[in-house]
Design an enzyme around this catalytic site. Sequence first.
Site, mmCIF file in Angstrom:
data_model
loop_
_atom_site.group_PDB
_atom_site.id
_atom_site.type_symbol
_atom_site.label_atom_id
_atom_site.label_comp_id
_atom_site.label_asym_id
_atom_site.label_seq_id
_atom_site.Cartn_x
_atom_site.Cartn_y
_atom_site.Cartn_z
ATOM 1 N N ASP A 7 0.854 -1.188 0.000
ATOM 2 C CA ASP A 7 0.000 0.000 0.000
ATOM 3 C C ASP A 7 0.885 1.231 0.000
ATOM 4 O O ASP A 7 2.060 1.176 0.417
ATOM 5 C CB ASP A 7 -0.917 0.004 1.231
ATOM 6 N N HIS A 152 -5.231 6.478 7.995
ATOM 7 C CA HIS A 152 -4.666 5.667 6.921
ATOM 8 C C HIS A 152 -3.148 5.648 7.065
ATOM 9 O O HIS A 152 -2.504 6.676 7.233
ATOM 10 C CB HIS A 152 -5.034 6.256 5.555
ATOM 11 N N ASP A 157 -2.311 -0.514 6.624
ATOM 12 C CA ASP A 157 -3.295 -0.939 5.622
ATOM 13 C C ASP A 157 -2.837 -2.189 4.884
ATOM 14 O O ASP A 157 -3.653 -3.031 4.506
ATOM 15 C CB ASP A 157 -3.562 0.193 4.631
#
Length: 242
Positions: A7, A152, A157
């Site tokens: 990610d 985030h 993630d």
Amino acid sequence: MRLVVLDTETTGLSVEKGHRVVEIGCVELVERRPSGRHFQRYLNPDRSMDAGASEVTGLTDEFLSDKPRFAEVLGPFVEFVRGAELIIHNAAFDVGFLNAELVRAGWPERLDQMCQVTDTLAMARERYPGQRNSLDALCKRLDVNNQHRTLHGALLDAEILAEVYLAMTSGQGALELAAPMADRSRQPKVGQGIRSTRPLRIEKADEAELERHAMQLAAMRRAGACLWPEADDRFHDGQAVA
């Protein structure tokens, strides 16, 4: 079989407008099990964060100002991912940004030339058509614990996506993908690992659903389009009978 779940976080949503990668997070799985190896770097993008991107990641221009640039971490990054099958949610986004960074750094290969890429968003849309298939939605649907995801973060993630991918492909869970903490106070506490029990869930039709089903079958019979006989002994009260 070597998988790398990947990610990124970026300064904004448009690589065409010159937005840059500010964090890369990767988790390695070997034979579908966590190897304990991960790759994570924060990056100085040489430009400002968009306000929206800063809000969802917690990253600031000040925090990123002393971090290495992509070209400085290029060698270790390529070494970590080369030859792996990359598991990415909405792969076009991350691959597009990373390819732009590779071009900017003068690297002769693109990410999808070094690795096979599997897009879990495309997988989810095929498996769950017409439903929300964001990472948070998939966590809820597959009983993957993401309560610690208050912001985030690329590595966090990637850890969560590893569980989601395994749940979608085989139902395997409880990976305990605890990664070392980064040197940033806003980083969510992930040191306790990611846990998911995912008990077998059996959902039975309620009375209203059974009534609607019967009405639909009746309408189909009147139209001559129903394959089931009017009285089918194989079913009773919505349950299959052996």
